[in-house]
Motif scaffolding. Structure first.
Motif, PDB file in Angstrom:
ATOM      1  N   VAL A  66      16.585 -27.860   3.489  1.00  0.00           N
ATOM      2  CA  VAL A  66      15.599 -26.776   3.445  1.00  0.00           C
ATOM      3  C   VAL A  66      14.229 -27.339   3.796  1.00  0.00           C
ATOM      4  CG1 VAL A  66      14.564 -24.972   2.045  1.00  0.00           C
ATOM      5  CG2 VAL A  66      16.967 -25.592   1.701  1.00  0.00           C
ATOM      6  N   VAL A  67      13.599 -26.739   4.822  1.00  0.00           N
ATOM      7  CA  VAL A  67      12.310 -27.222   5.324  1.00  0.00           C
ATOM      8  C   VAL A  67      11.237 -26.163   5.079  1.00  0.00           C
ATOM      9  CG1 VAL A  67      11.058 -28.121   7.322  1.00  0.00           C
ATOM     10  CG2 VAL A  67      13.541 -28.445   7.142  1.00  0.00           C
ATOM     11  N   PRO A  68      10.198 -26.451   4.282  1.00  0.00           N
ATOM     12  CA  PRO A  68       9.075 -25.518   4.144  1.00  0.00           C
ATOM     13  C   PRO A  68       8.336 -25.404   5.478  1.00  0.00           C
ATOM     14  CG  PRO A  68       9.099 -27.141   2.361  1.00  0.00           C
ATOM     15  CD  PRO A  68      10.055 -27.629   3.410  1.00  0.00           C
ATOM     16  N   LEU A  69       7.962 -24.195   5.857  1.00  0.00           N
ATOM     17  CA  LEU A  69       7.306 -23.960   7.149  1.00  0.00           C
ATOM     18  C   LEU A  69       5.841 -23.616   6.941  1.00  0.00           C
ATOM     19  CD1 LEU A  69      10.052 -21.839   8.945  1.00  0.00           C
ATOM     20  CD2 LEU A  69       9.587 -24.277   9.227  1.00  0.00           C
ATOM     21  N   CYS A  70       4.981 -24.297   7.692  1.00  0.00           N
ATOM     22  CA  CYS A  70       3.557 -23.990   7.654  1.00  0.00           C
ATOM     23  C   CYS A  70       3.265 -22.757   8.506  1.00  0.00           C
ATOM     24  CB  CYS A  70       2.739 -25.184   8.150  1.00  0.00           C
ATOM     25  SG  CYS A  70       3.039 -25.589   9.895  1.00  0.00           S
ATOM     26  N   ASP A  71       2.045 -22.282   8.447  1.00  0.00           N
ATOM     27  CA  ASP A  71       1.683 -21.077   9.205  1.00  0.00           C
ATOM     28  C   ASP A  71       1.851 -21.296  10.706  1.00  0.00           C
ATOM     29  OD1 ASP A  71       1.101 -19.781   6.874  1.00  0.00           O
ATOM     30  OD2 ASP A  71      -1.085 -20.120   6.995  1.00  0.00           O
ATOM     31  N   ARG A  72       1.474 -22.475  11.188  1.00  0.00           N
ATOM     32  CA  ARG A  72       1.578 -22.745  12.625  1.00  0.00           C
ATOM     33  C   ARG A  72       3.033 -22.738  13.068  1.00  0.00           C
ATOM     34  NH1 ARG A  72       0.298 -21.782  17.616  1.00  0.00           N
ATOM     35  NH2 ARG A  72       0.939 -23.482  19.017  1.00  0.00           N
ATOM     36  N   ALA A  73       3.933 -23.298  12.267  1.00  0.00           N
ATOM     37  CA  ALA A  73       5.355 -23.302  12.631  1.00  0.00           C
ATOM     38  C   ALA A  73       5.887 -21.877  12.695  1.00  0.00           C
ATOM     39  CB  ALA A  73       6.148 -24.123  11.626  1.00  0.00           C
ATOM     40  N   LEU A  74       5.482 -21.033  11.736  1.00  0.00           N
ATOM     41  CA  LEU A  74       5.914 -19.631  11.758  1.00  0.00           C
ATOM     42  C   LEU A  74       5.331 -18.904  12.967  1.00  0.00           C
ATOM     43  CD1 LEU A  74       5.556 -18.797   7.960  1.00  0.00           C
ATOM     44  CD2 LEU A  74       7.684 -18.873   9.260  1.00  0.00           C
ATOM     45  N   GLN A  75       4.100 -19.229  13.331  1.00  0.00           N
ATOM     46  CA  GLN A  75       3.481 -18.588  14.482  1.00  0.00           C
ATOM     47  C   GLN A  75       4.198 -18.970  15.781  1.00  0.00           C
ATOM     48  OE1 GLN A  75       0.873 -16.292  14.284  1.00  0.00           O
ATOM     49  NE2 GLN A  75       1.561 -15.936  16.401  1.00  0.00           N
ATOM     50  N   ILE A  76       4.628 -20.236  15.867  1.00  0.00           N
ATOM     51  CA  ILE A  76       5.391 -20.672  17.046  1.00  0.00           C
ATOM     52  C   ILE A  76       6.659 -19.835  17.180  1.00  0.00           C
ATOM     53  CG2 ILE A  76       6.783 -22.572  17.991  1.00  0.00           C
ATOM     54  CD1 ILE A  76       4.682 -24.493  16.818  1.00  0.00           C
ATOM     55  N   LEU A  77       7.366 -19.647  16.076  1.00  0.00           N
ATOM     56  CA  LEU A  77       8.610 -18.869  16.114  1.00  0.00           C
ATOM     57  C   LEU A  77       8.339 -17.416  16.472  1.00  0.00           C
ATOM     58  CD1 LEU A  77      10.504 -20.298  13.001  1.00  0.00           C
ATOM     59  CD2 LEU A  77      10.646 -21.007  15.389  1.00  0.00           C
ATOM     60  N   GLU A  78       7.174 -16.920  16.077  1.00  0.00           N
ATOM     61  CA  GLU A  78       6.815 -15.545  16.407  1.00  0.00           C
ATOM     62  C   GLU A  78       6.481 -15.404  17.888  1.00  0.00           C
ATOM     63  OE1 GLU A  78       6.450 -11.599  15.639  1.00  0.00           O
ATOM     64  OE2 GLU A  78       7.030 -13.144  14.179  1.00  0.00           O
ATOM     65  N   ASP A  79       5.886 -16.435  18.465  1.00  0.00           N
ATOM     66  CA  ASP A  79       5.404 -16.362  19.845  1.00  0.00           C
ATOM     67  C   ASP A  79       6.479 -16.663  20.893  1.00  0.00           C
ATOM     68  OD1 ASP A  79       2.943 -15.738  18.852  1.00  0.00           O
ATOM     69  OD2 ASP A  79       2.108 -17.770  19.069  1.00  0.00           O
ATOM     70  N   VAL A  80       7.452 -17.521  20.567  1.00  0.00           N
ATOM     71  CA  VAL A  80       8.437 -17.865  21.597  1.00  0.00           C
ATOM     72  C   VAL A  80       9.305 -16.639  21.906  1.00  0.00           C
ATOM     73  CG1 VAL A  80       8.546 -20.318  21.049  1.00  0.00           C
ATOM     74  CG2 VAL A  80      10.056 -18.729  19.851  1.00  0.00           C
ATOM     75  N   PRO A  81       9.631 -16.438  23.182  1.00  0.00           N
ATOM     76  CA  PRO A  81      10.445 -15.269  23.571  1.00  0.00           C
ATOM     77  C   PRO A  81      11.796 -15.266  22.853  1.00  0.00           C
ATOM     78  CG  PRO A  81       9.489 -16.343  25.493  1.00  0.00           C
ATOM     79  CD  PRO A  81       9.244 -17.263  24.340  1.00  0.00           C
ATOM     80  N   LYS A  82      12.221 -14.084  22.435  1.00  0.00           N
ATOM     81  CA  LYS A  82      13.501 -13.941  21.731  1.00  0.00           C
ATOM     82  C   LYS A  82      14.583 -13.620  22.758  1.00  0.00           C
ATOM     83  CE  LYS A  82      11.093 -12.419  17.570  1.00  0.00           C
ATOM     84  NZ  LYS A  82       9.795 -12.838  18.129  1.00  0.00           N
ATOM     85  N   ARG A  83      15.211 -14.672  23.276  1.00  0.00           N
ATOM     86  CA  ARG A  83      16.181 -14.525  24.364  1.00  0.00           C
ATOM     87  C   ARG A  83      17.627 -14.550  23.886  1.00  0.00           C
ATOM     88  NH1 ARG A  83      12.469 -18.856  27.561  1.00  0.00           N
ATOM     89  NH2 ARG A  83      11.050 -17.367  28.570  1.00  0.00           N
ATOM     90  N   SER A  84      17.876 -15.131  22.729  1.00  0.00           N
ATOM     91  CA  SER A  84      19.227 -15.186  22.166  1.00  0.00           C
ATOM     92  C   SER A  84      19.093 -15.544  20.700  1.00  0.00           C
ATOM     93  CB  SER A  84      20.086 -16.229  22.898  1.00  0.00           C
ATOM     94  OG  SER A  84      19.650 -17.546  22.587  1.00  0.00           O
ATOM     95  N   GLU A  85      20.193 -15.868  20.059  1.00  0.00           N
ATOM     96  CA  GLU A  85      20.117 -16.243  18.646  1.00  0.00           C
ATOM     97  C   GLU A  85      19.419 -17.590  18.453  1.00  0.00           C
ATOM     98  OE1 GLU A  85      24.171 -17.915  19.919  1.00  0.00           O
ATOM     99  OE2 GLU A  85      22.783 -16.303  20.469  1.00  0.00           O
TER     100      GLU A  85
END
Length: 434
Positions: free
Chosen positions: A309-328
């Motif tokens: 289990v890895v705690p995620l910082c705000d920047r890591a969450l923002q990266i996941l929000e910004d990258v295109p959702k192309r598959s799982e």
């Protein structure tokens, strides 16, 4: 029963189907139509003491002694005499023959060549290996280094001396050429381990007996220097943590999927394989957590692994929000939705001019060095952050309330340092565990 009732001439003349007794349990069995198709064989009849039939009499058994074409009357009498000797010893002749056949089959099986066993081992285990490349590596290394020496040797005859011959074969044609163990220690160590696994498999299949001659502890460790002394481990090239803020600023300016994947990898102190294999179902956005399943974790063989289990910082969450959702997959190609290759982030480093100086894995060392030099977080906590195995009691402690909070704070402090302005090491203010 009287013995010697038959003569060789009578045996030759018998054509009528039936059983003709010679005495002491020996019979000539004639089968066929009595004219053109006639078969003659020897039968030994006996009763086994202690084994009773439904009528209360000792159980009658029949044992074939071979055909007349193979065994003459005199030879058949000798074979019958041998069976009577077994009965006199209290042994069942039929069961005794089965045991003998099994022993002979075992000895024959032990003559199976090593390379046949190795191929059978690979076939049996490849479905459980992570990818086909692993099976290819097994095959290629054994074909190159082991088969020329022990490939055709019976698996039951492989000895410590033969294993040493594999590991000490010269690499090169020069008279003073180094041995396989000296010149290519890591590969030689893997070959030794693969030979050991094949021989263990062969023993489990009753194809060999005794200790495993390829085992390191107790055998080869007395004959060869340890791997670490011959070829010290070359650690992954890491960026000094004092240079990390400047590197991260450069990385954030690059607009590519591999750049975002590398930034995410550094912020989470993850392995390359964990990042490129990550899927959306592993992310808990509300809890700001990334759970890497135990099945995907790399680790020392035989250790018990749990979900990481890895705690995620705000920047890591923002990266996941910004990258295109192309598959799982979190970081997927636009063309086919497949994850990045394991070389994508390394190629990015090369494009940034760090190709000879850095590896992606090296950023985990950067994180560890920063934790050790610039914080007071316990070593066990930073070991957990990079998914290294720690004692169960330690892990249990860090899973509880306050310890979990401290672990999250450590990753937040790391993210803050990654995003700080470039500075020299002397200007970095040591962080304190809360």
């Amino acid at each position: 029963m009287a013995r010697g009732k038959l003569t060789a001439i009578e045996v030759a003349k018998k054509t009528k189907p039936g059983m003709y007794g010679d005495g002491d349990g020996l019979y000539l069995q004639v089968t066929g139509d009595g004219k053109e198709r006639i078969g003659k064989s020897w039968i030994f009849r006996y009763r086994l003491k202690g084994h009773m039939s439904a009528s209360g009499k000792p159980l009658a058994r029949e044992m074939g002694l071979g055909s007349l074409e193979t065994w003459s009357l005199t030879e058949a009498r000798e074979r019958a005499r041998q069976q009577r000797q077994l009965l006199d010893q209290g042994r069942d002749p039929i069961e005794a023959r089965k045991l003998l056949e099994q022993a002979e089959a075992l000895e024959e099986a032990k003559s199976t060549p090593f390379q046949d066993c190795a191929k059978a081992y690979i076939k049996a285990h490849k479905a459980g290996w992570k990818n086909a490349k692993h099976a290819d590596q097994w095959t290629s290394t054994l074909e190159t280094w082991a088969y020329p020496i022990i490939g055709k040797v019976a698996v039951g005859a492989v000895t410590t001396e033969l294993v040493l011959k594999v590991l000490e074969q010269p690499v090169g044609d020069q008279p003073d050429a180094p041995t396989f163990w000296e010149a290519r220690t890591e590969t030689a160590s893997r070959v030794r381990g693969r030979i050991e696994n094949v021989l263990d498999w062969a023993k489990a299949r009753n194809l060999r007996d005794g200790d495993n001659p390829a085992r390191w502890k107790g055998l080869l460790d007395k004959l060869l220097p340890p791997k670490a002394q011959v070829a010290p481990v070359e650690h992954h090239k890491a960026l000094p943590y004092a240079d990390l803020p400047g590197f991260m600023a450069d990385l954030r300016r690059r607009n590519s999927l591999s750049a975002r994947a590398l930034e995410f990898t550094i912020l989470t102190a993850a392995r390359t394989s964990d990042t490129i294999g990550a899927v959306r179902s592993e992310i808990d956005r509300e809890g700001a957590l990334w759970t890497v399943p135990a099945a995907r974790l790399k680790g020392r063989k035989g250790t018990r692994k749990r979900d990481h289990v890895v705690p995620l910082c705000d920047r890591a969450l923002q990266i996941l929000e910004d990258v295109p959702k192309r598959s799982e997959y979190l970081f997927a190609h636009e063309e086919d939705g497949q994850p990045l290759s394991n070389m994508a982030m390394l190629e990015l480093l090369q494009g940034m001019g760090y190709g000879e100086d850095l590896t992606v894995h090296g950023f985990r060392s950067t994180f560890k060095d920063w934790c050790s030099d610039e914080t007071e977080y316990p070593n066990e906590m930073s070991e957990m952050a990079i998914a290294h195995t720690v004692p169960d009691k330690v892990e249990a402690a860090y899973r509880r309330g306050n310890m979990r909070r401290k672990r999250r704070q450590m990753m937040l402090d790391w993210a803050a340092y990654c995003e700080s302005l470039p500075a020299t090491k002397t200007n970095v203010v040591p962080l304190r565990a809360g």
